[in-house]
Design a protein around this motif. Structure first.
Motif, short mmCIF file in Angstrom:
data_model
loop_
_atom_site.label_atom_id
_atom_site.label_comp_id
_atom_site.label_asym_id
_atom_site.label_seq_id
_atom_site.Cartn_x
_atom_site.Cartn_y
_atom_site.Cartn_z
N VAL A 60 0.48 -1.18 -0.03
CA VAL A 60 -0.20 -0.08 0.22
C VAL A 60 1.21 1.17 -0.26
O VAL A 60 1.76 1.22 0.83
N ILE A 61 0.96 2.03 -1.21
CA ILE A 61 1.64 3.50 -1.38
C ILE A 61 0.55 4.41 -1.32
O ILE A 61 0.02 4.56 -2.45
N LEU A 62 0.79 5.58 -0.64
CA LEU A 62 0.07 6.83 -0.75
C LEU A 62 0.72 7.64 -1.12
O LEU A 62 2.39 7.95 -1.10
N VAL B 3 -0.93 -1.22 -4.71
CA VAL B 3 -2.42 -0.33 -3.74
C VAL B 3 -2.09 0.61 -3.91
O VAL B 3 -1.48 1.36 -3.04
N ILE B 4 -2.39 1.82 -4.92
CA ILE B 4 -2.17 2.91 -4.66
C ILE B 4 -3.53 4.19 -3.91
O ILE B 4 -4.57 3.67 -4.92
N VAL B 5 -3.10 4.96 -3.31
CA VAL B 5 -4.25 5.93 -2.72
C VAL B 5 -3.73 7.08 -3.40
O VAL B 5 -2.51 7.42 -2.67
N ASP C 172 -6.07 13.48 2.06
CA ASP C 172 -7.73 12.93 3.40
C ASP C 172 -5.58 12.13 4.21
O ASP C 172 -6.13 11.95 5.31
N GLY C 173 -4.69 12.39 4.44
CA GLY C 173 -3.37 12.72 5.09
C GLY C 173 -2.98 11.04 4.92
O GLY C 173 -4.03 9.92 4.26
N PHE C 174 -2.22 10.60 5.88
CA PHE C 174 -1.54 8.96 5.63
C PHE C 174 -2.51 8.06 6.30
O PHE C 174 -2.75 6.74 5.60
N PRO C 175 -3.46 8.14 7.17
CA PRO C 175 -4.07 7.19 7.97
C PRO C 175 -4.86 6.47 7.56
O PRO C 175 -5.55 5.56 7.20
N CYS D 168 -4.78 5.19 4.10
CA CYS D 168 -3.90 3.60 4.54
C CYS D 168 -4.88 2.64 4.82
O CYS D 168 -5.18 1.99 3.64
N ASN D 169 -5.93 3.29 5.44
CA ASN D 169 -6.71 2.50 5.47
C ASN D 169 -7.80 2.41 4.80
O ASN D 169 -8.04 1.45 4.40
N GLN D 170 -7.45 3.38 3.43
CA GLN D 170 -8.13 2.84 2.21
C GLN D 170 -7.58 1.40 1.53
O GLN D 170 -8.34 1.18 0.71
#
Length: 407
Positions: free
Chosen positions: A22-24, A51-53, A80-83, A86-88
């Motif tokens: 998971v990468i933001l 998974v990219i957000v 929407d920020g990091f936490p 990541c949850n998404q």
């Protein structure tokens, strides 16, 4: 799930769960390209998904991502920020995959993920593992000298040799590269979004994993490159304010300053042979209070009481100064002392708890129970009768002691 020895698992990597990386992303297009390209190059095919957000990038990152194949992508309309991001990503990942939170300003290297997985699945008690790097807090850096990416890859290829002697238990892992078993996520839940836009959410998650009984391991046989904090450090004053704000949120949530816990526990891990002193007593008491390796921590306190390394005054002083759940700690240690035959010490601690809170039912019950066992039945009855709202356990104990007293 089957677990393997540290060496046997190397031949069974195909039998363990796959990984959702998971990468933001938020701008920094060139870093995003380097990161994703390195994953594709240096991670075994068929063992992972990316998974990219994207948090509403404006520098061409969104357009570039749309041209890429084999990515799961979530495009947010705002940052929407990091936490939350990541949850998404976790929610969008394959349901049986492990989760790897990876910063977009990293370059992964040969054997990076395999070495992490070897450690993660060497024990059912390990919940999360992390890599070392060139730029990171929490003592997760190692000395590395190189001048360009090719030199870095050469360094990492020689460095990343799986070696269990290089695995080190930690109390916290930084979320720049954190691999987490799926069962852990299922058990403790997602990242706490109160830490939005970011910072201390990894402290909180580490704390929750350890509270659930899992170990955290730093794998010094898995090196990746980290450019470092591209998203937060552009405004130093705002960044400092954010750190202070989220630090206070952590303190409010857990009743403990994350800095003090981290410093004390890392000190303890780095010098396990040091004689226990007041700092280590405080450290052990906080672990008991926050249910971190509860049985082991309580046992260590009891051993030191028995060896006269911890006396009554030092325990009471440390609990009074550093602990929120004072009655709970005093009762836990008192019952442990009673089971080990240290009855007088046990009753002294319980009387201190009673002094703090005259209405605490656990304290009243435990005093009465021990008093009854040592023949002080009048004392036991007196304490039970002092309770305003007696529950069923208290009433049963009172009945039993009164029957014994009348025999």
């Amino acid at each position: 799930m089957e677990y393997y020895s540290a060496y046997g698992i190397k031949d069974n990597l195909n039998n363990i769960p796959h990984t959702s990386i998971v990468i933001l992303t938020y701008n920094n297009l060139e870093y995003n390209k380097l990161c994703i390209d390195s994953i594709r190059k240096y991670t075994r095919k068929g063992t992972y998904e990316i998974v990219i957000v994207d948090n509403n990038s404006t520098d061409g990152t969104k357009e570039w991502l749309k041209t890429q194949n084999n990515l799961k992508i979530i495009f947010n309309d705002e940052n929407d920020g990091f936490p939350k991001g990541c949850n998404q990503g976790i929610n969008a990942s394959e349901k049986n995959n492990d989760i790897l939170l990876l910063n977009n300003d990293t370059i992964v290297t040969p054997n990076w993920l395999d070495n992490l997985k070897i450690c993660l699945y060497s024990s059912k008690n390990i919940g999360s593992v992390g890599s070392v790097t060139n730029s990171c807090s929490n003592h997760q850096t190692v000395q590395a000298e190189y001048n360009n990416i090719n030199e870095m890859i050469d360094f990492a290829e020689k460095y990343n040799k799986s070696n269990p002697s290089l695995w080190e238990e930690r109390v916290r892992l930084v979320g720049f590269c954190m691999l987490i078993k799926r069962e852990v996520v299922n058990k403790i839940g997602l990242l706490d979004e109160i830490f939005t836009p970011g910072n201390f959410e990894d402290d909180d998650y580490s704390f929750r994993m350890r509270s659930a009984g899992y170990k955290l391991i730093l794998c010094k046989d898995s090196y990746i490159h980290h450019f470092g904090s591209t998203s937060f450090n552009k405004d130093n004053q705002k960044y400092a304010e954010l750190l202070n704000t989220n630090r206070e949120k952590f303190k409010t949530k857990w009743g403990v300053d994350p800095h003090s816990i981290i410093d004390e526990q890392i000190t303890n891990l780095s010098d396990s042979n040091t004689k226990i002193d007041d700092r280590n007593l405080k450290f052990l008491l906080r672990r008991i209070e926050n249910n971190i390796e509860y049985d082991e921590s309580l046992s260590e306190v009891l051993d030191n009481i028995y060896e006269d390394d911890f006396d009554y005054d030092s325990i009471v002083m440390s609990i009074d100064k550093h602990i929120i759940k004072k009655e709970m700690l005093l009762n836990a240690i008192a019952l442990g002392c009673y089971k080990e035959g240290m009855v007088d010490f046990s009753l002294r601690l319980l009387m201190k708890s009673y002094e703090i809170n005259l209405a605490d039912k656990d304290t009243i019950y435990n005093i009465a129970y021990i008093a009854g066992k040592i023949g002080e039945k009048e004392l036991a009855i007196s304490f039970l009768n002092s309770a305003r709202d007696k529950d069923d356990e208290m009433l049963d104990l009172l009945h039993d002691i009164m029957e014994e007293a009348n025999e």
